[in-house]
Design an enzyme around this catalytic site. Structure first.
Site, PDB file in Angstrom:
ATOM      1  N   SER A   1      -0.478 -12.160   2.084  1.00  0.00           N
ATOM      2  CA  SER A   1      -1.282 -12.021   0.884  1.00  0.00           C
ATOM      3  C   SER A   1      -2.766 -11.884   1.224  1.00  0.00           C
ATOM      4  O   SER A   1      -3.251 -12.484   2.190  1.00  0.00           O
ATOM      5  CB  SER A   1      -1.087 -13.249  -0.010  1.00  0.00           C
TER       6      SER A   1
ATOM      7  N   TYR B   1      -3.950  -7.390  -4.202  1.00  0.00           N
ATOM      8  CA  TYR B   1      -4.033  -7.293  -5.649  1.00  0.00           C
ATOM      9  C   TYR B   1      -5.108  -6.260  -5.984  1.00  0.00           C
ATOM     10  O   TYR B   1      -5.931  -5.895  -5.138  1.00  0.00           O
ATOM     11  CB  TYR B   1      -4.389  -8.650  -6.255  1.00  0.00           C
TER      12      TYR B   1
ATOM     13  N   THR C   1       0.299  -5.349  -5.410  1.00  0.00           N
ATOM     14  CA  THR C   1       0.943  -6.169  -6.446  1.00  0.00           C
ATOM     15  C   THR C   1       0.102  -6.081  -7.711  1.00  0.00           C
ATOM     16  O   THR C   1      -1.077  -6.422  -7.690  1.00  0.00           O
ATOM     17  CB  THR C   1       1.058  -7.636  -6.003  1.00  0.00           C
TER      18      THR C   1
ATOM     19  N   LYS D   1       4.685  -3.564  -5.808  1.00  0.00           N
ATOM     20  CA  LYS D   1       5.450  -4.780  -6.067  1.00  0.00           C
ATOM     21  C   LYS D   1       5.254  -5.246  -7.509  1.00  0.00           C
ATOM     22  O   LYS D   1       4.143  -5.210  -8.028  1.00  0.00           O
ATOM     23  CB  LYS D   1       5.019  -5.892  -5.109  1.00  0.00           C
TER      24      LYS D   1
ATOM     25  N   HIS E   1       7.389 -11.784 -10.285  1.00  0.00           N
ATOM     26  CA  HIS E   1       6.375 -12.619  -9.640  1.00  0.00           C
ATOM     27  C   HIS E   1       6.866 -14.068  -9.491  1.00  0.00           C
ATOM     28  O   HIS E   1       6.112 -15.018  -9.670  1.00  0.00           O
ATOM     29  CB  HIS E   1       5.067 -12.588 -10.435  1.00  0.00           C
TER      30      HIS E   1
END
Length: 424
Positions: A115, A137, A163, A265, A289
């Site tokens: 991440s 993100y 994502t 995602k 999620h």
């Protein structure tokens, strides 16, 4: 053997459920609560697991293959089994955090999702040798995003995950604790009652140099310190959500920078899956999620088959959400997934026993997948089909198919005319 802690001398565990139990025993209550909480009432989080139990198996009594093949290819990488490490945020359940997870992924020959809210840098993680998928993100302006992509590519990330499925549903009806921005003296005093009840966890961090600073090194600017987790979160919340044209732009930027695969995602709708194909995505992950987006979203496994059937072989379909055992993996593969990602399961292993605990979780799930193949009389993971299982007739949730139209995208779309007549 200590009756109060019977696993002290034998750190190995035989199931993900036991890993969860040991994580709960080891972690301070607020830390453990952060791992298990879902948005609002936790309905989606619970359904992610419960849905797998609705699917039965169709075993054979003789003729099982003596050897089974679990290996597959995901995003251009050959891996030992179709079980990937899902990217999760700050992994403060163990001092080694994402580095321990990456070492476990390398040892078990699978892909490591990292991440951009991780507590360890992409350079530290790729230095372990783990095949790393860097997850971003949609946060910051385009120049910032390109610089982060470039950094990930330079570090050796073999793929990029975007994502975009979190709508900042931060409300929790139960369990989710307050997380301090920094573990300073004030925060330590407030957390002391729960931390002191877990002396082993406290000792681990003390031995490693103290509690981690809750910063996001992968979001650090070219010059200057890394932002705190909450500073990074604020940047994310104040960045306008992406349009489909933005997703296509991100895919093209990553292609130009690295030439490596790209995954979107958080897909839960048939029409979104088809749009993802149009952007040029190499893979999509069917996901809610982990139950941390809009509560009431169906379990990921319920959304999987309609999406997989709609995209066919145009894109690799991954699924994440609720996978706790090898038979869950087999069910997902039978319904159209190429592989699954695991999240909470490996975090429990990390909390229970560091790198070895993550390896233990991967071994347990892989072993369960192999046993399921043998019991079903299936020689290869690629041969799993719905007829190997008893799937209730009303199990699937074909969101975004006929009767579930998508909202208009006022900032641009990359939909092609050929797709518009596809009944989505």
């Amino acid at each position: 053997m200590d009756i109060r802690n019977p696993w002290r001398r034998n750190p190995w565990f035989e199931s993900v459920a036991v890993a969860q139990q040991r994580a709960k025993h080891r972690l301070p209550a607020p830390v453990y609560a952060a791992l298990v909480a879902g948005s609002e009432r936790g309905q989606s989080r619970e359904d992610n697991e419960a849905a797998f139990a609705e699917i039965g198996v169709v075993p054979v009594v003789a003729g099982q293959p003596a050897e089974r093949s679990l290996s597959t290819t995901v995003m251009g990488q050959r891996i030992a089994a179709p079980i990937l490490i899902s990217p999760t945020g700050v992994q403060a359940v163990h001092p080694d955090g994402e580095v321990a997870v990456a070492r476990a992924a390398f040892a078990r020959d699978t892909l490591m999702g990292l991440s951009n809210f991780a507590s360890r840098s992409v350079e530290e993680v790729t230095s372990t040798g783990a095949l790393t998928l860097f997850q971003m993100y949609w946060t910051g302006d385009r120049d910032v995003m390109v610089s982060r992509m470039q950094r990930a590519a330079d570090a050796g990330a073999v793929g990029l995950i975007i994502t975009s499925d979190w709508s900042f549903a931060v409300g929790r009806d139960w369990g989710s604790p307050e997380i301090p921005e920094r573990v300073d003296a004030r925060a330590a005093a407030r957390l002391a009652p729960s931390v002191l009840r877990r002396p082993v966890w406290l000792w681990q961090f003390a031995r490693s140099g103290g509690f981690p600073d809750l910063t996001a090194p992968n979001l650090a600017p070219r010059s200057g310190p890394a932002p705190t987790f909450f500073q990074a979160y604020y940047e994310w919340m104040t960045t306008a959500p992406p349009s489909w044209a933005d997703i296509a732009w991100a895919r093209e930027q990553w292609r130009q920078i690295s030439g490596r695969p790209f995954m979107l995602k958080g897909v839960g709708r048939v029409d979104d899956a088809l749009r993802a194909v149009d952007t040029g995505a190499d893979a999509i992950s069917v996901s809610n999620h982990g139950g941390n987006n809009l509560d009431g979203t169906p379990a990921a496994i319920r959304m999987l088959r309609p999406i997989a059937e709609s995209v066919g072989d145009q894109v690799e379909v991954i699924m994440d959400g609720g996978v706790r055992r090898g038979s869950d993996v087999a069910k997902a593969l039978a319904l159209g997934a190429r592989a699954v990602m695991i999240g909470r399961a490996y975090l429990w292993g990390l909390a229970a026993n560091g790198q070895a605990g993550v390896e233990n979780v991967l071994d347990v799930i892989r072993g369960g997948l192999d046993s399921t193949l043998m019991g079903l009389g299936v020689r290869d993971v690629h041969d799993l089909r719905p007829h190997h299982f008893v799937v209730p007739p009303d199990f699937d949730r074909p969101l975004g198919a006929t009767g579930h139209t998508a909202p208009s995208d006022t900032r641009g779309s990359v939909r092609t005319p050929a797709r518009e007549g596809a009944g989505v």
